[in-house]
Design a protein around this motif. Structure first.
Motif, PDB file in Angstrom:
ATOM      1  N   ILE A  59       0.836  -1.202   0.000  1.00 51.76           N
ATOM      2  CA  ILE A  59       0.000   0.000   0.000  1.00 51.76           C
ATOM      3  C   ILE A  59       0.868   1.247   0.000  1.00 51.76           C
ATOM      4  O   ILE A  59       0.598   2.214  -0.725  1.00 51.76           O
ATOM      5  CB  ILE A  59      -0.973  -0.015   1.194  1.00 51.76           C
ATOM      6  N   LEU A  60       1.935   1.228   0.792  1.00 52.33           N
ATOM      7  CA  LEU A  60       2.868   2.353   0.836  1.00 52.33           C
ATOM      8  C   LEU A  60       3.514   2.575  -0.528  1.00 52.33           C
ATOM      9  O   LEU A  60       3.617   3.722  -0.991  1.00 52.33           O
ATOM     10  CB  LEU A  60       3.934   2.117   1.908  1.00 52.33           C
ATOM     11  N   ALA A  61       3.919   1.496  -1.188  1.00 56.81           N
ATOM     12  CA  ALA A  61       4.534   1.621  -2.508  1.00 56.81           C
ATOM     13  C   ALA A  61       3.548   2.203  -3.520  1.00 56.81           C
ATOM     14  O   ALA A  61       3.902   3.084  -4.308  1.00 56.81           O
ATOM     15  CB  ALA A  61       5.039   0.256  -2.980  1.00 56.81           C
ATOM     16  N   VAL A  62       2.309   1.710  -3.492  1.00 57.56           N
ATOM     17  CA  VAL A  62       1.288   2.255  -4.395  1.00 57.56           C
ATOM     18  C   VAL A  62       1.066   3.729  -4.098  1.00 57.56           C
ATOM     19  O   VAL A  62       0.966   4.554  -5.017  1.00 57.56           O
ATOM     20  CB  VAL A  62      -0.032   1.461  -4.264  1.00 57.56           C
ATOM     21  N   TYR A  63       1.005   4.079  -2.831  1.00 53.12           N
ATOM     22  CA  TYR A  63       0.781   5.462  -2.428  1.00 53.12           C
ATOM     23  C   TYR A  63       1.914   6.371  -2.924  1.00 53.12           C
ATOM     24  O   TYR A  63       1.651   7.429  -3.511  1.00 53.12           O
ATOM     25  CB  TYR A  63       0.659   5.523  -0.902  1.00 53.12           C
ATOM     26  N   VAL A  64       3.148   5.953  -2.706  1.00 57.05           N
ATOM     27  CA  VAL A  64       4.299   6.767  -3.112  1.00 57.05           C
ATOM     28  C   VAL A  64       4.365   6.885  -4.633  1.00 57.05           C
ATOM     29  O   VAL A  64       4.544   7.986  -5.174  1.00 57.05           O
ATOM     30  CB  VAL A  64       5.608   6.181  -2.534  1.00 57.05           C
ATOM     31  N   VAL A  65       4.201   5.768  -5.322  1.00 54.42           N
ATOM     32  CA  VAL A  65       4.242   5.802  -6.788  1.00 54.42           C
ATOM     33  C   VAL A  65       3.066   6.616  -7.329  1.00 54.42           C
ATOM     34  O   VAL A  65       3.221   7.433  -8.237  1.00 54.42           O
ATOM     35  CB  VAL A  65       4.249   4.370  -7.371  1.00 54.42           C
ATOM     36  N   PHE A  66       1.909   6.405  -6.745  1.00 53.94           N
ATOM     37  CA  PHE A  66       0.709   7.103  -7.192  1.00 53.94           C
ATOM     38  C   PHE A  66       0.868   8.615  -7.054  1.00 53.94           C
ATOM     39  O   PHE A  66       0.706   9.365  -8.020  1.00 53.94           O
ATOM     40  CB  PHE A  66      -0.490   6.600  -6.386  1.00 53.94           C
ATOM     41  N   PHE A  67       1.203   9.076  -5.842  1.00 54.29           N
ATOM     42  CA  PHE A  67       1.304  10.522  -5.650  1.00 54.29           C
ATOM     43  C   PHE A  67       2.552  11.108  -6.283  1.00 54.29           C
ATOM     44  O   PHE A  67       2.534  12.260  -6.733  1.00 54.29           O
ATOM     45  CB  PHE A  67       1.215  10.880  -4.161  1.00 54.29           C
ATOM     46  N   GLY A  68       3.632  10.336  -6.352  1.00 52.35           N
ATOM     47  CA  GLY A  68       4.831  10.822  -7.032  1.00 52.35           C
ATOM     48  C   GLY A  68       4.599  11.008  -8.517  1.00 52.35           C
ATOM     49  O   GLY A  68       4.947  12.047  -9.091  1.00 52.35           O
ATOM     50  N   SER A  69       4.004  10.004  -9.155  1.00 52.24           N
ATOM     51  CA  SER A  69       3.733  10.128 -10.587  1.00 52.24           C
ATOM     52  C   SER A  69       2.652  11.167 -10.861  1.00 52.24           C
ATOM     53  O   SER A  69       2.716  11.893 -11.860  1.00 52.24           O
ATOM     54  CB  SER A  69       3.352   8.778 -11.182  1.00 52.24           C
ATOM     55  N   TYR A 172      -7.322   1.820  -5.402  1.00 49.24           N
ATOM     56  CA  TYR A 172      -8.131   0.960  -4.542  1.00 49.24           C
ATOM     57  C   TYR A 172      -8.244  -0.440  -5.134  1.00 49.24           C
ATOM     58  O   TYR A 172      -8.092  -1.438  -4.431  1.00 49.24           O
ATOM     59  CB  TYR A 172      -9.521   1.556  -4.337  1.00 49.24           C
ATOM     60  N   LEU A 173      -8.509  -0.519  -6.426  1.00 52.51           N
ATOM     61  CA  LEU A 173      -8.627  -1.824  -7.069  1.00 52.51           C
ATOM     62  C   LEU A 173      -7.320  -2.606  -6.997  1.00 52.51           C
ATOM     63  O   LEU A 173      -7.317  -3.801  -6.717  1.00 52.51           O
ATOM     64  CB  LEU A 173      -9.063  -1.667  -8.526  1.00 52.51           C
ATOM     65  N   TRP A 174      -6.189  -1.943  -7.221  1.00 56.21           N
ATOM     66  CA  TRP A 174      -4.905  -2.636  -7.180  1.00 56.21           C
ATOM     67  C   TRP A 174      -4.600  -3.152  -5.784  1.00 56.21           C
ATOM     68  O   TRP A 174      -4.162  -4.291  -5.615  1.00 56.21           O
ATOM     69  CB  TRP A 174      -3.794  -1.712  -7.661  1.00 56.21           C
ATOM     70  N   VAL A 175      -4.832  -2.314  -4.764  1.00 56.31           N
ATOM     71  CA  VAL A 175      -4.556  -2.743  -3.392  1.00 56.31           C
ATOM     72  C   VAL A 175      -5.500  -3.866  -2.994  1.00 56.31           C
ATOM     73  O   VAL A 175      -5.097  -4.838  -2.352  1.00 56.31           O
ATOM     74  CB  VAL A 175      -4.677  -1.549  -2.405  1.00 56.31           C
ATOM     75  N   ASN A 176      -6.734  -3.777  -3.392  1.00 49.53           N
ATOM     76  CA  ASN A 176      -7.721  -4.794  -3.055  1.00 49.53           C
ATOM     77  C   ASN A 176      -7.362  -6.144  -3.682  1.00 49.53           C
ATOM     78  O   ASN A 176      -7.531  -7.188  -3.068  1.00 49.53           O
ATOM     79  CB  ASN A 176      -9.112  -4.350  -3.520  1.00 49.53           C
TER      80      ASN A 176
END
Length: 179
Positions: A59-69, A172-176
């Protein structure tokens, strides 16, 4: 709570370089806390089986990549449309609200970690409050920067549809799926 009532902080501190370090610390704090809040919420609504470090790190990786990109795409688009200098206060305001949410939701995270009989109800209440605050902030930001919408309408149409709504659903879909 005054951040929702007045924009005095944002107007006085968006160009203040001495406050940059506290802004960076709060950004690091929200980068760690908001994914943890998402992880605990998913556990409490039984979308994931247990509170595992590996799932939090995903979740942290998705969050960082998501907001960084997202940030890089926004900056690239702003530079491409020639509105970068005018959007700097806007981006600062949005980041300030996200940092404020992380501080605001930290006590809620502490409540959600300790299981009680009402933890599921409290979880849904936190989610509802979060969504309402998000909508309030979007409304505030739109009202503060209404003139920017008229100057660069293509940027804001792309921003609202592409950068603000759809990515949250995809994350959300990816984390789920992955947890």
């Amino acid at each position: 709570m005054l951040l929702f009532i007045t924009d005095k902080y944002i107007k006085t501190h968006h160009e203040d370089r001495s406050r940059k370090s506290i802004h960076l610390v709060l950004s690091a704090f929200q980068t760690l806390i908001l994914p943890l809040l998402i992880h605990v919420i998913l556990f409490n609504v039984k979308k994931i089986d247990s509170l595992q470090l590996s799932c939090y790190l995903k979740i942290l990786a998705v969050y960082v990549v998501f907001f960084g990109s997202k940030f890089m795409l926004e900056k690239t688009l702003a530079i491409g449309l020639g509105v970068n200098a005018r959007l700097r206060p806007y981006l600062f305001e949005r980041q300030t609200y996200i940092n404020y949410f992380s501080v605001l939701f930290f006590p809620a995270l502490l409540l959600l970690v300790y299981p009680t009989a009402y933890v599921e109800m409290i979880t849904y209440l936190v989610v509802i409050i979060g969504v309402l605050l998000f909508l309030l902030v979007v409304g505030l930001i739109i009202s503060h920067y209404r003139s920017y919408f008229y100057e660069a309408p293509f940027y804001f149409i792309l921003y609202l549809c592409t950068f603000e709504i759809a990515p949250y659903f995809l994350a959300y879909l990816w984390v789920n799926i992955s947890c």
